[in-house]
Design a protein around this motif. Structure first.
Motif: not given
Length: 75
Positions: A12-13, A26-33, A41-48, A62-66
């Motif tokens: 998907v990403l 565009h710049a895409m950053l993956y697994e951003v804390r 508590i550590d949480r991550y965005a799948d991408a910014l 912010g991108v969250e992939v399900k």
């Protein structure tokens, strides 16, 4: 009959990067804390996604992939 493999979040990403958010616009950053350091508590965005061209407007998304129902239900 061959079975197709399940779609992954990486698929998907990759589709987002090659489709609506292509470089260098565009710049895409993956697994951003959500914070720095080790407290909390550590949480991550799948991408910014960051737009890079001022002529098109600078924005951040912010991108969250399900990719599965169980992933959706645990969110």
């Amino acid at each position: 009959m061959s079975r197709t493999r399940p779609t992954t979040s990486g698929d998907v990403l990759d589709a987002l990067r090659s489709g609506p958010f292509p470089p260098p616009a565009h710049a895409m950053l993956y697994e951003v804390r959500n914070h720095t350091g080790y407290a909390g508590i550590d949480r991550y965005a799948d991408a910014l996604v960051v737009s890079c061209w001022p002529s098109r407007g600078i924005w951040l998304a912010g991108v969250e992939v399900k990719v599965s129902r169980s992933d959706w239900l645990t969110a």
